[in-house]
Motif scaffolding. Structure first.
Motif, PDB file in Angstrom:
ATOM      1  N   ARG A   1       1.063  -1.078   0.453  1.00 11.38           N
ATOM      2  CA  ARG A   1      -0.424  -0.425   0.131  1.00 11.38           C
ATOM      3  C   ARG A   1       0.819   1.081  -0.376  1.00 11.38           C
ATOM      4  NH1 ARG A   1      -4.943   1.206   1.383  1.00 11.38           N
ATOM      5  NH2 ARG A   1      -5.117  -0.945   2.121  1.00 11.38           N
TER       6      ARG A   1
ATOM      7  N   LEU B   1      -7.795  -5.882  -4.227  1.00  7.96           N
ATOM      8  CA  LEU B   1      -8.684  -4.935  -3.358  1.00  7.96           C
ATOM      9  C   LEU B   1      -8.374  -4.038  -2.858  1.00  7.96           C
ATOM     10  CD1 LEU B   1     -11.158  -7.375  -2.132  1.00  7.96           C
ATOM     11  CD2 LEU B   1     -11.164  -6.804  -4.713  1.00  7.96           C
TER      12      LEU B   1
ATOM     13  N   TYR C   1      -8.828   1.528  -7.155  1.00  9.86           N
ATOM     14  CA  TYR C   1      -8.057   0.576  -6.832  1.00  9.86           C
ATOM     15  C   TYR C   1      -7.098  -0.167  -7.955  1.00  9.86           C
ATOM     16  CZ  TYR C   1     -12.107  -0.910  -3.657  1.00  9.86           C
ATOM     17  OH  TYR C   1     -12.980  -1.099  -2.722  1.00  9.86           O
TER      18      TYR C   1
ATOM     19  N   LYS D   1      -6.978  -0.593  -1.547  1.00  8.87           N
ATOM     20  CA  LYS D   1      -7.725   0.773  -1.974  1.00  8.87           C
ATOM     21  C   LYS D   1      -6.754   1.526  -1.888  1.00  8.87           C
ATOM     22  CE  LYS D   1     -12.338   2.174  -1.095  1.00  8.87           C
ATOM     23  NZ  LYS D   1     -13.198   2.507  -0.332  1.00  8.87           N
TER      24      LYS D   1
ATOM     25  N   ASN E   1     -13.716   1.945 -10.097  1.00 10.09           N
ATOM     26  CA  ASN E   1     -12.926   2.246 -11.211  1.00 10.09           C
ATOM     27  C   ASN E   1     -13.319   3.070 -12.116  1.00 10.09           C
ATOM     28  OD1 ASN E   1     -10.173   1.696  -9.472  1.00 10.09           O
ATOM     29  ND2 ASN E   1     -10.250  -0.839 -10.590  1.00 10.09           N
TER      30      ASN E   1
ATOM     31  N   ALA F   1     -14.862  -2.993  -6.536  1.00 10.62           N
ATOM     32  CA  ALA F   1     -14.057  -2.709  -7.326  1.00 10.62           C
ATOM     33  C   ALA F   1     -13.949  -1.930  -8.839  1.00 10.62           C
ATOM     34  CB  ALA F   1     -12.612  -3.250  -6.900  1.00 10.62           C
TER      35      ALA F   1
END
Length: 568
Positions: free
Chosen positions: A130, A172, A179, A174, A228, A224
């Motif tokens: 992340r 997944l 995503y 985020k 997007n 997701a």
């Protein structure tokens, strides 16, 4: 000879010493001072970047070693992931500000390859990735290009070396309501491969495959993909609607039932979510979205636990968008694969909406026939709805309940939905223009109305002795249909009646199509089919219908209008 000393160079060295001293002080503050440290590293240009990177990487490795030791000892002290990864966040800040993101990720991959791939700790890996993805839009492709030795010593790219369970989590990931990993080719290929395997498992009946591709992951994956493209899926939830669906149905319910009210409400919500100003069709991955919805529908699962729009309704709408899209997409739409998946999982509605146009409409009609007559194959159903009613052949084993009253069933409701979508929605004269519906993939409303009437006839006609004095369920079904049509067309309302839809109904009921013959299976007779006679419409209804056309020429066949105006 040494470098010439100038006031400017002295000032630069002085600023560098102060910046390095400030960096050391902020680093000693650890996690508590990490926000200030990141801001300092982003804005200051005088600190020694190489030295700062070495210090931060060393602190990260020390924190990582203590983290794994505490985890091995089952100790929760010092096991806060944020306390472990704060040096990485600062390290990535330097990488972005000094334009060395590629080199930084290579060093990070060399220092902690297993932690970057979730081999040792899945939560730590998710948080670490992340930070990398949040750092820069250039970081995700660089991350996937990293390599490490595999079990056989061969170098593997990042995504191939990540365990399956960790891949599920990373898809997944985020970031700012998006995503981003789903836009990457390798990640998308993994998702589509899992979808195809899950669909094959649905077909073959492999029960334990749901553990590998859980429904909960499919729900999040669907959201997701919608997120997007900025599809406002939140407006499809019960919590986001000002009026609950049950209240909507109670207000709009009438003597004809609430099925179409439910469908209309679902379509209104879907159009509102789709037609938002921020929606980007190019960013919608149709392959992944349709596949997830197909599997969820087959498993009888909702696409979101709080949704007011059914999974099938959302699937139909997305398939309709996919079939009629004209803009280029950043994703290569594999239409043949998606269609094959629809067929494998036997979702005819999705396939029909994906095809669209006349062919899609006919497929929907054939599906309705097969809903009642399970033994009828697709070729027989298509012949029946296009050329004849198939009454004698289809109804041989349905003669026992000829005195039963008419009851509105699911396949009847599907016919009413077809009426509503393809006939009663006519609003412009251009809808009758052959060039219009051939270019846009639409359906001729007269053709659609005639097929719907024939379809109703197939579902309700029963071979009975008309001389017997007892209620006929086929006439009761016709009476119910005419009452429903009168209500939907507002034939009693002079101001609000839909004259164009009345014209389409009048033309299809009173005039046979050119070359449209009812092929009798048993007798072999062939005669021109007039749907008003076949369904035995009442004289009162036909008079009201012709008057509701308001004199529109669309109520007459084109050949008749041409002869009339030419004087022949």
């Amino acid at each position: 000879r040494g470098e010439r000393i100038t006031p400017q160079s002295l000032m630069l060295k002085k600023k560098s010493r102060v910046a390095d001293l400030a960096f050391v002080c902020l680093v000693k503050g650890m996690q508590q001072m990490s926000p200030v440290l990141s801001m300092f590293l982003k804005q200051n240009i005088y600190y020694n970047a190489n030295q700062a990177c070495r210090v931060l990487l060393g602190i990260f490795l020390t924190n990582l070693h203590e983290y794994h030791q505490n985890k091995a000892c089952s100790s929760h002290i010092g096991n806060n992931i944020a306390d472990v990864l704060w040096p990485v966040k600062s390290l990535l800040t330097i990488a972005v500000s000094r334009n060395c993101i590629n080199e930084t990720l290579i060093f990070l991959n060399a220092a902690a390859p297993n932690d970057l791939r979730g081999i040792t700790d899945e939560d730590l890996c998710t948080s670490l990735v992340r930070l990398v993805v949040e750092a820069s839009t250039f970081a995700p492709p660089i991350l996937l290009s990293l390599t490490c030795p595999g079990k056989d010593g061969v170098q593997q790219r990042y995504w191939q070396s990540v365990p399956h369970c960790q891949k599920i989590k990373l898809t997944l990931l985020k970031i700012n309501d998006r995503y981003p990993l789903l836009f990457l080719r390798e990640v998308r290929a993994f998702v589509l491969d899992e979808m195809n395997k899950a669909i094959n498992a649905c077909v073959t009946g492999v029960a334990d495959f749901e553990q590998r591709v859980p429904s909960e992951w499919l729900r999040y994956l669907c959201i997701a993909c919608l997120s997007n493209s900025n599809f406002r899926w939140q407006s499809l939830l019960a919590s986001a609607n000002s009026r609950c669906l049950s209240n909507y149905l109670s207000v709009n319910e009438d003597q004809f039932g609430d099925h179409l009210n439910l469908k209309q409400h679902e379509n209104e919500l879907l159009k509102s979510a789709h037609l938002s100003s921020t929606f980007d069709l190019n960013n919608l991955d149709f392959d992944a979205t349709i596949s997830t919805l197909l599997i969820l529908q087959h498993r009888e699962q909702t696409w979101e636990k709080d949704c007011v729009v059914s999974t099938q309704a959302l699937l139909n709408y997305i398939c309709k968008l996919a079939g009629g899209r004209q803009l280029s997409s950043r994703f290569a739409f594999q239409g043949s694969t998606v269609m094959r998946n629809c067929g494998a999982i036997r979702n005819v509605e999705a396939a029909a909406n994906l095809i669209g146009g006349r062919a899609g409409f006919i497929l929907k009609c054939c599906h309705v026939v097969q809903m009642k007559f399970l033994e009828v194959n697709m070729e027989e159903a298509e012949f029946a709805v296009l050329r004849g009613d198939g009454r004698c052949r289809f109804h041989d084993e349905y003669l026992v309940n000829v005195s039963a009253p008419f009851e509105l069933l699911d396949y009847h409701r599907n016919v009413l939905q077809l009426f509503d979508d393809y006939v009663l929605s006519v609003s412009t004269f251009g809808d009758f223009d052959p060039d219009t519906f051939s270019k846009r993939g639409l359906v001729d409303p007269v053709f659609a109305c005639r097929v719907c009437l024939r379809l109703w006839h197939i579902l309700t006609a029963i071979e009975v002795d008309k001389t017997l004095d007892r209620p006929r369920p086929d006439l009761m079904a016709t009476e119910w249909l005419t009452d429903w049509l009168s209500h939907r067309l507002k034939m009693d309302d002079d101001e609000n009646r839909n004259g164009l839809a009345c014209a389409a109904l009048c033309r299809s009921a009173l005039w046979p199509a050119n070359g449209d013959y009812d092929q009798k299976y048993l007798t072999g007779r062939a005669r021109t089919m007039v749907m008003a006679e076949e369904l035995e419409f009442s004289t009162h209804f036909m008079l009201s219908l012709t008057q509701s056309c308001r004199g529109l020429v669309e109520a007459l066949p084109a050949s008749t209008v041409k002869k009339t105006f030419s004087g022949s």
